[in-house]
Design an enzyme around this catalytic site. Structure first.
Site, PDB file in Angstrom:
ATOM      1  N   LYS A 269      28.165  34.803  31.573  1.00  0.00           N
ATOM      2  CA  LYS A 269      29.462  34.570  32.122  1.00  0.00           C
ATOM      3  C   LYS A 269      30.193  33.464  31.913  1.00  0.00           C
ATOM      4  O   LYS A 269      29.585  32.293  32.313  1.00  0.00           O
ATOM      5  CB  LYS A 269      29.322  35.051  33.670  1.00  0.00           C
TER       6      LYS A 269
ATOM      7  N   GLY B 259      37.205  33.670  45.637  1.00  0.00           N
ATOM      8  CA  GLY B 259      37.188  33.268  46.983  1.00  0.00           C
ATOM      9  C   GLY B 259      38.177  33.574  47.979  1.00  0.00           C
ATOM     10  O   GLY B 259      38.161  33.281  49.223  1.00  0.00           O
TER      11      GLY B 259
ATOM     12  N   ALA C 177      35.995  38.520  40.681  1.00  0.00           N
ATOM     13  CA  ALA C 177      36.771  37.414  41.447  1.00  0.00           C
ATOM     14  C   ALA C 177      38.227  38.137  42.359  1.00  0.00           C
ATOM     15  O   ALA C 177      38.792  38.825  41.690  1.00  0.00           O
ATOM     16  CB  ALA C 177      37.325  36.042  40.649  1.00  0.00           C
ATOM     17  N   GLY C 178      38.121  37.674  43.526  1.00  0.00           N
ATOM     18  CA  GLY C 178      39.290  38.108  44.396  1.00  0.00           C
ATOM     19  C   GLY C 178      38.925  39.075  45.390  1.00  0.00           C
ATOM     20  O   GLY C 178      39.952  39.527  46.022  1.00  0.00           O
TER      21      GLY C 178
ATOM     22  N   THR D  89      31.329  36.119  47.043  1.00  0.00           N
ATOM     23  CA  THR D  89      31.979  35.696  48.334  1.00  0.00           C
ATOM     24  C   THR D  89      32.171  36.570  49.321  1.00  0.00           C
ATOM     25  O   THR D  89      31.744  36.620  50.621  1.00  0.00           O
ATOM     26  CB  THR D  89      33.393  34.982  48.072  1.00  0.00           C
TER      27      THR D  89
END
Lengths: 268, 268, 268, 268
Positions: free
Chosen positions: D99, D160, D187-188, D210
């Site tokens: 990644k 995050g 992400a997000g 997260t």
């Protein structure tokens, strides 16, 4: 009191930059520009070639507007193409101001981050005052500043969609991270309320074309955008109220119930 | 050319109705009203009781504005309370215009649909010209019209939140289903862009208080809202462009590539 | 561990209530219900009249599902009509459970707050267990509770639109203000993600019909909704992370830079 | 029937990729991974250095999961840094899957489009199987494909934040323009409903960390995301209903009024 937009050493009272394409007629274009109050107009050598017969009238009207000309490189797909068109535009329109467009995709007509930085660096070296039409990508914006651009023109949405500010989060990030850079929202604005919102967020100006030119009544719409941009700027300066999660009365009477007061009728 | 707001037989040039509470000082209130261009102001007997000492100055300033007074029944929780306060307000403020509020919940300060219809029916019978502060519920709105209200004032969001137009779907439904009824967005507007959007959707006017009174600079914000409401109205009349899903060039050059044109430089 | 939906003294493991109309065929309806895991199904005497020839098959299949029947009063426009249909439905479907619908407008098919309260009060008196299909109006909801309803079914959006949760603010207000009342989102849900979101917000269950019946593959969509509703409920109980305004690394390395650590290669 | 995610010649049944940071304890991490059903886990040499004492337990647990390891270059700010870390990670974790992260800004931790393309090209040359964490910029995505990436991992929102899919327009554009490329939202994502929505839009998988690790109950949240991702994928395949602007009855009775039917009671 003086609230001027400062770009490349010039000061402007208007924060509305307007395009010159797609109007029903040259006369309506001309009147729309006048009513908009714009002091900067974009135009394209590909369309408004003053040396060509059909371009003469439009070109004369744009020149008569007295606005700062901002030739663009619309339709260019590589840095090289953009640099070439920029040079010709400088020659013919006699200005080193340039709205730099390097289109990266035929579908969303988005700026090509890579071609844009390459072209911007070259054009700055050649003495152009470059206003790049870019995305809302912060890293791209920083690269364009590094390349010597003093102004940035991030999109709200793809050209001609009228979708408004698609990614407010990233636009707010730009504004927060680049507090000193003049930022002009360019492309995607479809309604005066969207332009007002951009200004309320602290952007320095708005550039648009389709939303005026394709309105049922372009002249009236030009006026509407002028008012909205002024409204948004004023609101930004006046300090917007903070959005609240819960209601609060605008007429707080709970601690002062009327029926505990002396009777106003008998007291008169 | 004449674009007037017509309510209960009177015509108004301004489409901005403003409240008189929460300002930092009476002087700022007075100047904000003047700058807003408003011709209708809301006020509350509970706060601006002219018979009481502390209410004198505010009351004098409001009267001097020359605006149509629109007393409200803020804080009333039942139809009966509202009717009683309405009667006293008519007596003291010498007008049968009334902004009818019947609050149904302490948390969101929302209109009580049931108390509202009951109070409206009674007040219309008593000769009041009722402007009900209501929700965006279409059935409630139809009931209020049946009760004799000629104007409706649906909320955008709870009072004092500044959340804007929370449910655009239901507001658009109202506008579509009640094309002939003057509809004024009342409550929840926090920024000029939101007011402009309401006007672009075809609403007839906007009433607000907190967003001006609680701005850092209320007078400047009053001006910002005046411009934005004018902008939104103009845009509605000028006919907004249709939002597009896909991009289209504002400078369409694909079929007319520059490099296939005669060279403008050599032709000059 | 036991997370049951409790309504009118009964407990259910599933939080997905499903409708029985609009399916391509009775067999697909039957399989969709089975796959959904629903333990409560709505149905209408007007469509599934077991006494009528064409209704026999559908009715048999519904009965075989073993679900709690929840007859509805779809299409009723007055309290009286609804009460009449409710009585017939009770007789024929042999249950006093009732999804009460009183439609107030032909365009948005919204609940009529006034007719709804009137009908609910009457039906509760007559011994029905009323689940009213209502709007997200808090005052209306409180009136329905006062009338004796133990469960409420506020809409997300108008029936059949698939618009999802149009007014999250008002739905959150409902949830906050009525923490002990079982609240089922009914109507407007078009996608599993929307159903999951409703459950994440703390709603107790979701009722839908069109989004499954009108999917390209209703059976697969029934399964998707079952999973999504379970996911949303689990997430609500597991405690969602708090949304952040600014980024934070999921791999925080700033204080522990790799190049300050001992070299992992040489240590092996 | 077989709906596999195919990446770099491998097939996976799960469309949920999970991170290994920020958990309250190694045991909770381990159980969360198991419950998530993930077959690919990201990890960072900077945190899970198996050669260092404190990393041993975590590393053992990750290895025991049997998942495809996907080492990341979190925290790297230049292509060179990323390439160096990638080489060490390949050595230690014994996989050429990577990644790729090249961070361009400390505030929003966004991918650096320029460094990303540079690093991707170099790493592909060196035999890595690169999964780049990128923005939703279509031109950047096309460059990464040109550089030899076979998969792309565009962000939904900054790492995050849990803001979900900030720019659905650009994500839809990516999906439309790159129909054959495996696209993983990375992400997000903060809630299962957001993950479901990404899958409903046709994205191939979701990577997050997260939202699970920072949940009140990470294990339960891992399960919730697993269900939601499955739900979204099923819904995408089952064909979502088309969103409607106007209501339509799920129980259409208007043309078949009950009172015109034979009386069901007398017919029994």
């Amino acid at each position: 009191m003086q609230d001027k937009l400062k770009i490349y050493g010039r000061e402007f009272s208007s924060r509305f930059l307007i395009g010159t394409a797609l109007y029903p007629s040259p006369a309506i274009m001309s009147e729309s520009i006048a009513v908009s109050g714009a002091e900067i107009v974009t135009l394209s050598l590909r369309r408004q070639n003053p040396a060509q017969h059909e371009g003469n009238l439009v070109w004369d009207l744009i020149r008569q507007s007295g606005c700062q000309l901002l030739p663009n490189t619309a339709g260019c797909k590589t840095a090289r193409e953009a640099v070439n068109l920029a040079e010709m535009s400088r020659e013919i329109f006699r200005t080193d101001w340039l709205k730099l467009e390097v289109i990266g995709d035929d579908y969303n007509l988005q700026p090509d981050p890579f071609g844009l930085v390459e072209a911007a660096a070259e054009l700055v070296k050649r003495g152009f005052r470059v206003l790049p039409y870019c995305t809302d990508d912060l890293v791209l914006c920083q690269r364009l500043l590094d390349a010597g651009c003093e102004v940035l023109m991030p999109w709200g949405a793809p050209i001609g969609t009228g979708q408004g500010l698609l990614n407010k989060y990233s636009l707010e990030t730009l504004r927060t991270r680049l507090p000193q850079v003049p930022l002009i929202i360019d492309a995607g604005i479809g309604a005066p309320s969207q332009a007002a919102e951009a200004m309320e967020m602290g952007f320095d100006a708005v550039l648009l074309n389709t939303a005026v030119a394709k309105a049922h009544d372009p002249v009236a719409m030009a006026r509407a955008f002028r008012l909205a941009i002024d409204a948004g700027r004023s609101a930004y300066q006046a300090g917007l109220m903070v959005r609240q999660q819960t209601a609060s009365p605008s007429t707080p009477t709970l601690d002062m119930p009327f029926w505990h007061q002396a009777d106003p009728l008998t007291q008169e």
